[in-house]
Design a protein around this motif. Sequence first.
Motif, mmCIF file in Angstrom:
data_model
loop_
_atom_site.group_PDB
_atom_site.id
_atom_site.type_symbol
_atom_site.label_atom_id
_atom_site.label_comp_id
_atom_site.label_asym_id
_atom_site.label_seq_id
_atom_site.Cartn_x
_atom_site.Cartn_y
_atom_site.Cartn_z
ATOM 1 N N ILE A 128 0.833 -0.849 -0.238
ATOM 2 C CA ILE A 128 0.109 -0.176 -0.171
ATOM 3 C C ILE A 128 0.692 1.303 0.220
ATOM 4 O O ILE A 128 0.762 2.196 -0.680
ATOM 5 N N LEU A 188 0.245 4.227 -3.197
ATOM 6 C CA LEU A 188 0.091 5.918 -2.155
ATOM 7 C C LEU A 188 1.471 6.481 -1.907
ATOM 8 O O LEU A 188 0.922 7.775 -2.854
ATOM 9 N N LEU A 195 -4.528 13.164 0.879
ATOM 10 C CA LEU A 195 -5.296 14.082 1.919
ATOM 11 C C LEU A 195 -6.698 13.165 2.285
ATOM 12 O O LEU A 195 -6.953 13.887 3.583
ATOM 13 N N PHE A 210 -7.435 10.414 1.704
ATOM 14 C CA PHE A 210 -7.120 9.372 1.885
ATOM 15 C C PHE A 210 -7.186 9.196 3.526
ATOM 16 O O PHE A 210 -6.542 8.011 3.726
ATOM 17 N N LYS A 211 -6.948 9.906 4.216
ATOM 18 C CA LYS A 211 -6.043 10.337 5.319
ATOM 19 C C LYS A 211 -7.597 9.863 6.048
ATOM 20 O O LYS A 211 -7.310 9.222 7.230
ATOM 21 N N THR A 212 -8.670 9.626 5.731
ATOM 22 C CA THR A 212 -10.150 9.244 5.902
ATOM 23 C C THR A 212 -10.266 7.917 6.432
ATOM 24 O O THR A 212 -11.184 7.393 7.047
ATOM 25 N N VAL A 213 -9.748 7.200 5.315
ATOM 26 C CA VAL A 213 -9.740 5.807 5.053
ATOM 27 C C VAL A 213 -9.511 5.199 6.759
ATOM 28 O O VAL A 213 -10.726 4.472 6.527
ATOM 29 N N CYS A 214 -8.422 5.072 6.940
ATOM 30 C CA CYS A 214 -8.587 4.258 8.466
ATOM 31 C C CYS A 214 -7.260 5.452 9.297
ATOM 32 O O CYS A 214 -6.219 6.110 8.358
ATOM 33 N N LYS A 215 -7.364 5.173 10.889
ATOM 34 C CA LYS A 215 -5.927 5.473 11.150
ATOM 35 C C LYS A 215 -4.042 4.305 10.811
ATOM 36 O O LYS A 215 -3.734 5.841 10.622
ATOM 37 N N SER A 216 -4.291 4.232 10.236
ATOM 38 C CA SER A 216 -3.477 3.051 9.785
ATOM 39 C C SER A 216 -2.795 4.436 8.506
ATOM 40 O O SER A 216 -1.168 4.669 8.010
ATOM 41 N N TRP A 217 -3.447 4.327 7.629
ATOM 42 C CA TRP A 217 -3.499 5.304 6.242
ATOM 43 C C TRP A 217 -3.061 6.940 6.569
ATOM 44 O O TRP A 217 -2.235 7.533 6.522
ATOM 45 N N ASN A 218 -4.070 7.583 7.963
ATOM 46 C CA ASN A 218 -3.357 8.698 7.624
ATOM 47 C C ASN A 218 -2.148 8.833 8.636
ATOM 48 O O ASN A 218 -1.434 9.971 8.149
ATOM 49 N N ASP A 233 -12.029 2.299 11.031
ATOM 50 C CA ASP A 233 -11.125 2.799 12.724
ATOM 51 C C ASP A 233 -11.610 4.133 13.756
ATOM 52 O O ASP A 233 -10.908 4.031 14.357
ATOM 53 N N TYR A 234 -11.896 4.489 12.360
ATOM 54 C CA TYR A 234 -12.097 6.629 13.450
ATOM 55 C C TYR A 234 -14.131 6.277 13.822
ATOM 56 O O TYR A 234 -14.116 5.506 13.665
#
Lengths: 341, 163
Positions: free
Chosen positions: A16, A20, A29, A31-39, B137-138
């Motif tokens: 990934i 990315l 920016l 895709f930061k909303t996708v999940c915590k690990s992506w952020n 997971d948010y």
Amino acid sequence: MARMKLDRWFIPLEIIEIILSKSSVKSLLRFKTVCKSWNILISDSVFIKNHLHQSKTSNLHQNLFLLRNSSKSSVSEELSLVRFEDPKFQTVQLLKTPLGLDIVLSHCDGVLLLTDSSYRQFGLWNPSTRTQTTFRVPRKFGGCSKSYGLYHDPITGDFNVFVICTNYYRVFSCKNNAWTLKHEFAEDRYSCEPEVFVDGVFYWVKRTRHITIYYYEITYFDPRDDKLKTLPEPENTDGTGSIYLVELKGRLCMYCNVGRNNDHTKVRFWMKEKGPENNHWEEFITVENILIELRDPTRRRFVVYNPGEKIVKDVEDSVFKQIEESMHFGLRLLPFIDSLF
Amino acid sequence: MAAETGTPTTLTLKSNDDELFSVAESAAILSVTIRNMVEDGCAGGVIPLDNVDGKTLASVITYMNGISAIPADEEKKKSYRDKFLSDKDFETLADMVLAANYLNMSCLMDAVSAKIAQVMEKKSVGWVRRKFGIENDYTPEEEAAVKEEHKWTFEGVETDDDN
């Protein structure tokens, strides 16, 4: 077999990360909303560096430039994002510069150094992330500033603003939000425009006169040891008259007329190795049979301007192409770099 | 290089669903994983590729043959890669990126990951979660805050009608 079906869409984070690193800043920016690990990944400083490297080397942004918009009046707070589609430049998007800072002084890793006509208020602006920070020059510094450079220190990660004046040199650290006086020059420098800022170092051409003959010398201030130094010219330049400096593809480039009788139709270019510690020159290109006035060292490609015929030519890998003049080229053309910084 | 014996060496590759494929060794060693197996002397029999299914392996072999038939011309190789990937959907590309990673084929890995990035370019966050099988997971508050910070990046995103 059953396990394979279940795990079919499991793409590990290291893959990934590779995907990315090839995405646009706008998408990242989002895709930061996708999940915590992506952020966390997208905000990581090593990832940001890798992404910048991809952005600089991919073909995707190779032909994108920023151009000061000059269509309506002399003052405009917009930059045009333009794409070079052989042989024309096409406007992709208009970008509004923040807080009325409409003069671009320098740029580095996708970040622009901006000011307004007062030259007191400054801003760093990243058009990819649409983020900005501002700072001011203290009054006590006086108003003799001449040249500005933005440098992104690869070790500290700090953005430094270098300002060189008639008799001193100062640096602003964005991390510390503070100005430092780095050096006071004992002698008056004679500066031949344009001064060139490459790798955190200002280079300029110093001219001295002996009886009736002018001598030219490339001088630079090395911020690592706070000393003024002379950069040896390439050997056997056969040059007559003045020498000029530009930045090309992130490297210092010197050019001079090598034609007879100062006819300015034969100009040769040399490139210096990257980095202030390597002063080796190599011959780059010789341009003949056109009247050259160098206007736009785009740092990626090379645009020369023929004022007599109003044509712009583009040099890439030693090949000349004629470009249709579709906008005003008296202004600077900056490379667009998609960057998370 | 291949002119030594006159007949090019052929390898047999086996997918994880037991399909067998014949491929010229000169093309197959684009994969560093396969090249290492050949150099270690495992090439005599069948080379098992436990992490690649038959459908994907067939596609990878098409690529291996296609790209190795092009002489050293980076422009032509690039346009072959672009054409090869142009009609692939996300699921196929995801299989291929995993295969390219397992087979250690850097040129295919670069091209496929760039293609996936391009496919994702205007896609919504929901689309990405579904396609990558990612759980959100948010908390709703956290998600809203992250979204709010980068609101403008949600402009021009495709509407979420894809399955």
